[in-house]
Design a protein around this motif. Structure first.
Motif, PDB file in Angstrom:
ATOM      1  N   HIS A  68       0.869  -1.178  -0.125  1.00  0.00           N
ATOM      2  CA  HIS A  68      -0.128   0.071   0.075  1.00  0.00           C
ATOM      3  C   HIS A  68       0.772   1.122  -0.069  1.00  0.00           C
ATOM      4  O   HIS A  68       0.560   2.212  -0.744  1.00  0.00           O
ATOM      5  CB  HIS A  68      -0.953   0.133   1.150  1.00  0.00           C
ATOM      6  CG  HIS A  68      -2.000   1.119   1.102  1.00  0.00           C
ATOM      7  ND1 HIS A  68      -1.824   2.381   1.581  1.00  0.00           N
ATOM      8  CD2 HIS A  68      -3.276   1.178   0.721  1.00  0.00           C
ATOM      9  CE1 HIS A  68      -2.791   3.150   1.437  1.00  0.00           C
ATOM     10  NE2 HIS A  68      -3.632   2.331   0.961  1.00  0.00           N
TER      11      HIS A  68
ATOM     12  N   ALA B 299       2.864   1.627  -3.325  1.00  0.00           N
ATOM     13  CA  ALA B 299       1.673   1.989  -4.481  1.00  0.00           C
ATOM     14  C   ALA B 299       1.490   3.432  -4.175  1.00  0.00           C
ATOM     15  O   ALA B 299       1.565   4.381  -5.227  1.00  0.00           O
ATOM     16  CB  ALA B 299       0.600   1.395  -4.300  1.00  0.00           C
ATOM     17  N   SER B 300       1.208   3.902  -3.053  1.00  0.00           N
ATOM     18  CA  SER B 300       1.229   5.317  -3.087  1.00  0.00           C
ATOM     19  C   SER B 300       2.253   6.130  -3.289  1.00  0.00           C
ATOM     20  O   SER B 300       2.267   7.231  -3.781  1.00  0.00           O
ATOM     21  CB  SER B 300       0.738   5.685  -1.374  1.00  0.00           C
ATOM     22  OG  SER B 300      -0.498   4.854  -1.153  1.00  0.00           O
TER      23      SER B 300
ATOM     24  N   TYR C  68       2.209   6.668  -7.061  1.00  0.00           N
ATOM     25  CA  TYR C  68       1.309   7.604  -7.539  1.00  0.00           C
ATOM     26  C   TYR C  68       1.440   9.081  -7.109  1.00  0.00           C
ATOM     27  O   TYR C  68       1.266  10.024  -7.855  1.00  0.00           O
ATOM     28  CB  TYR C  68      -0.072   7.188  -7.573  1.00  0.00           C
ATOM     29  CG  TYR C  68      -0.597   6.104  -8.253  1.00  0.00           C
ATOM     30  CD1 TYR C  68      -0.676   6.460  -9.554  1.00  0.00           C
ATOM     31  CD2 TYR C  68      -0.988   4.932  -7.886  1.00  0.00           C
ATOM     32  CE1 TYR C  68      -0.991   5.186 -10.484  1.00  0.00           C
ATOM     33  CE2 TYR C  68      -1.340   3.770  -8.585  1.00  0.00           C
ATOM     34  CZ  TYR C  68      -1.402   3.968 -10.074  1.00  0.00           C
ATOM     35  OH  TYR C  68      -1.724   2.979 -11.105  1.00  0.00           O
ATOM     36  N   ASP C  69       2.129   9.308  -5.838  1.00  0.00           N
ATOM     37  CA  ASP C  69       2.581  10.628  -5.428  1.00  0.00           C
ATOM     38  C   ASP C  69       3.602  11.028  -6.392  1.00  0.00           C
ATOM     39  O   ASP C  69       3.434  12.203  -6.825  1.00  0.00           O
ATOM     40  CB  ASP C  69       2.949  10.464  -4.023  1.00  0.00           C
ATOM     41  CG  ASP C  69       1.963  10.102  -3.006  1.00  0.00           C
ATOM     42  OD1 ASP C  69       0.679  10.414  -3.263  1.00  0.00           O
ATOM     43  OD2 ASP C  69       2.282  10.020  -1.792  1.00  0.00           O
TER      44      ASP C  69
ATOM     45  N   HIS D 297      -6.446  12.336  -8.732  1.00  0.00           N
ATOM     46  CA  HIS D 297      -6.295  11.562  -7.518  1.00  0.00           C
ATOM     47  C   HIS D 297      -7.484  10.549  -7.042  1.00  0.00           C
ATOM     48  O   HIS D 297      -7.391   9.617  -6.527  1.00  0.00           O
ATOM     49  CB  HIS D 297      -6.426  12.564  -6.379  1.00  0.00           C
ATOM     50  CG  HIS D 297      -5.069  13.626  -6.347  1.00  0.00           C
ATOM     51  ND1 HIS D 297      -3.738  13.058  -5.764  1.00  0.00           N
ATOM     52  CD2 HIS D 297      -4.628  14.672  -6.912  1.00  0.00           C
ATOM     53  CE1 HIS D 297      -2.953  13.659  -5.838  1.00  0.00           C
ATOM     54  NE2 HIS D 297      -3.478  14.836  -6.502  1.00  0.00           N
TER      55      HIS D 297
ATOM     56  N   VAL E 254      -6.930   7.411  -9.029  1.00  0.00           N
ATOM     57  CA  VAL E 254      -6.096   6.592  -8.458  1.00  0.00           C
ATOM     58  C   VAL E 254      -6.634   5.990  -7.284  1.00  0.00           C
ATOM     59  O   VAL E 254      -6.258   4.733  -7.188  1.00  0.00           O
ATOM     60  CB  VAL E 254      -4.888   7.573  -8.036  1.00  0.00           C
ATOM     61  CG1 VAL E 254      -3.767   6.728  -7.112  1.00  0.00           C
ATOM     62  CG2 VAL E 254      -4.012   8.221  -9.360  1.00  0.00           C
ATOM     63  N   GLN E 255      -7.349   6.754  -6.347  1.00  0.00           N
ATOM     64  CA  GLN E 255      -7.939   5.983  -5.189  1.00  0.00           C
ATOM     65  C   GLN E 255      -8.970   4.923  -5.612  1.00  0.00           C
ATOM     66  O   GLN E 255      -8.953   4.005  -4.996  1.00  0.00           O
ATOM     67  CB  GLN E 255      -8.467   7.291  -4.269  1.00  0.00           C
ATOM     68  CG  GLN E 255      -7.482   8.141  -3.766  1.00  0.00           C
ATOM     69  CD  GLN E 255      -6.403   7.384  -2.789  1.00  0.00           C
ATOM     70  OE1 GLN E 255      -6.703   6.279  -2.135  1.00  0.00           O
ATOM     71  NE2 GLN E 255      -5.246   7.827  -3.047  1.00  0.00           N
TER      72      GLN E 255
ATOM     73  N   HIS F 177      -5.124   2.455  -7.462  1.00  0.00           N
ATOM     74  CA  HIS F 177      -4.020   2.071  -6.467  1.00  0.00           C
ATOM     75  C   HIS F 177      -4.147   0.503  -6.434  1.00  0.00           C
ATOM     76  O   HIS F 177      -3.110  -0.134  -6.026  1.00  0.00           O
ATOM     77  CB  HIS F 177      -4.648   2.655  -5.335  1.00  0.00           C
ATOM     78  CG  HIS F 177      -3.774   2.763  -4.275  1.00  0.00           C
ATOM     79  ND1 HIS F 177      -3.267   1.805  -3.245  1.00  0.00           N
ATOM     80  CD2 HIS F 177      -2.688   3.857  -3.830  1.00  0.00           C
ATOM     81  CE1 HIS F 177      -2.539   2.195  -2.519  1.00  0.00           C
ATOM     82  NE2 HIS F 177      -1.867   3.381  -2.889  1.00  0.00           N
TER      83      HIS F 177
END
Length: 463
Positions: free
Chosen positions: A37, A40-41, A44-45, A59, A62-63, A67
């Motif tokens: 987790h 992956a964050s 994408y950040d 965003h 992504v969520q 994600h």
């Protein structure tokens, strides 16, 4: 044609795995599973910090959709080869590269995210007991992620090259296909809009005039003409004139309080329409005859140009915050037409059906024959209610039509329809899959009906 894994790609992946002891692979695999987790964050950040990437995915997307897919990817690439074979992993990287090409994600952004991902792994490895940090785990992470990026990038390049060739072919096709007929049709559509505006002014109903962008001519030019004639000064002039008439001239007409001002604005509107007609003539005069890219039997667009058109409409929807509908259409029990009446009758039915489709769409919409009795309609600038209403009208019209067969025979037909609205996802394949699922549901519900993708319980998830 789909990309397929080369033997060299599979050998390279297997070689990376074979270089490292099972204990090293298990260590990295455990970190990937435990911290998927956060990793992956991190990916994408890094991606969303770039302005270009944030225009492709939000965003929220992504969520909601991406994600979880990234978390699975992080664990899968370090999976035990007994759980996921190297060939299966290579095939997954190829599919991801194809998606990146379809939604036009710049390669450098993906590589930036991969670099950030590696740094995240390095930090996790460094935080463990230093006595275990022999460098092998770091090399395994680096080689695995780099090889995955290499395969994705190679696939991306091949897919992008094919798309570029198809895009240019479609541009030339759409520019010259039935050029003389299209020119007269669009001149007439432009004149119809002008006449409608002038009538409203003459009868004193100028409070809300019909906008050019929403007219038959406006829809055709914004979605087809501007693409066919891209790069020409005349096309830019027409596009600018449409915006000026809708945003400046017509509001001034609607607000005009005296006759003299209203007449002055009406003359300006007419001048713009005349100049657009001249520019349109010039554009068509520049076009040379070119055939190809259309289905031989029905003259509808064939599957070759589906990626080009859908990519263009996804980009248009993103830029203009507009919507479009993908409508999958299948003629019910068509095989029986060929089996009972022969293939000549089947061809006649398909030609008549295509003519009815063409007569039922607006200037900016697209029609494709995907093969056999399968068709696809792309309805632009519509919300779901309008798209559903148009699809239902089409279904009812087909059911009421009498189709002609050889030797003076006739028959009736029905169609099943699956409809999916573009939901903002950058990959057009999502909308196609959702429309296909809805079409399958329509078949299961007894045919001769319309199913909207959001009504289907087994919804398609993002890849």
């Amino acid at each position: 044609m789909k990309n397929s894994p080369s033997e060299q790609m599979v050998r390279d992946w297997a070689a990376v795995v074979a270089q490292y002891a099972p204990s090293t692979r298990a260590r990295v695999r455990a970190l990937a599973q435990q911290h998927q987790h956060a990793l992956a964050s991190r990916f994408y950040d890094s991606l969303l910090s770039d302005a270009a990437a944030s225009q492709l995915v939000s965003h929220e997307q992504v969520q909601v959709r991406l994600h979880a897919s990234m978390m699975r990817w992080i664990t899968d690439v370090f999976a035990d080869p007994e759980d996921i074979a190297p060939q299966a992993l290579v095939e997954r990287q190829i599919r991801i590269g194809e998606v990146h090409a379809r939604i036009d994600v710049p390669v450098h952004l993906v590589l930036r995210g991969a670099r950030s991902l590696k740094q995240g792994f390095y930090a996790l490895l460094g935080a463990e007991d230093e006595s275990r940090n022999d460098g092998a785990a770091v090399q395994l992470v680096t080689q695995t992620i780099d090889l995955a990026m290499e395969i994705m990038s190679q696939t991306y390049a091949h897919s992008h090259e094919r798309s570029a060739r198809a895009d240019e072919a479609y541009r030339l096709l759409s520019m010259v296909q039935n050029a003389s007929m299209e020119r007269e049709r669009q001149r007439a559509a432009l004149l119809d809009w002008e006449s409608a505006v002038m009538y409203e002014i003459a009868v004193g109903e100028a409070a809300r005039l019909p906008r050019m962008a929403a007219s038959e001519f406006g829809l055709w030019f914004r979605h087809k003409g501007v693409h066919a004639f891209q790069g020409t000064s005349e096309a830019e002039a027409i596009l600018a004139a449409i915006a000026h008439v809708d945003e400046v001239v017509q509001p001034a007409l609607e607000a005009a309080q005296d006759v003299e001002e209203r007449q002055r604005q009406a003359r300006e509107l007419r001048d713009h329409a005349r100049r657009m007609a001249l520019d349109l003539d010039t554009l068509f005069q520049k076009a040379n005859e070119l055939e190809g890219g259309r289905d031989v039997l029905t003259s509808l667009l064939n599957r070759k140009f589906l990626p080009v058109v859908l990519s263009k409409e996804v980009a248009y929807a993103r830029e203009r915050n507009s919507q479009f509908a993908v409508i999958a259409i299948d003629i019910d029990h068509f095989k029986q037409v060929n089996d009972v009446h022969g293939h000549e009758a089947g061809d006649m039915v398909l030609q008549q059906f295509a003519a009815l489709l063409s007569d039922s769409v607006r200037g900016g919409d697209y029609l494709f024959r995907l093969g056999g009795e399968e068709f696809l309609m792309l309805s632009v600038d519509v919300d779901e209610a309008r798209a559903v209403a148009a699809a239902e009208r089409l279904r009812a019209r087909i059911a009421a039509e009498v189709f002609r067969l050889p030797r003076d025979r006739t028959m009736t037909l029905t169609i099943s329809i699956g409809l999916a609205m573009h939901d903002g996802h950058p990959d057009y394949q999502r909308a196609l899959r959702r429309a296909d699922v809805a079409l399958y549901a329509a078949k299961q519900r007894g045919r001769n009906c319309l199913v909207v993708a959001d009504q289907v319980a087994d919804k398609v998830t993002a890849g």
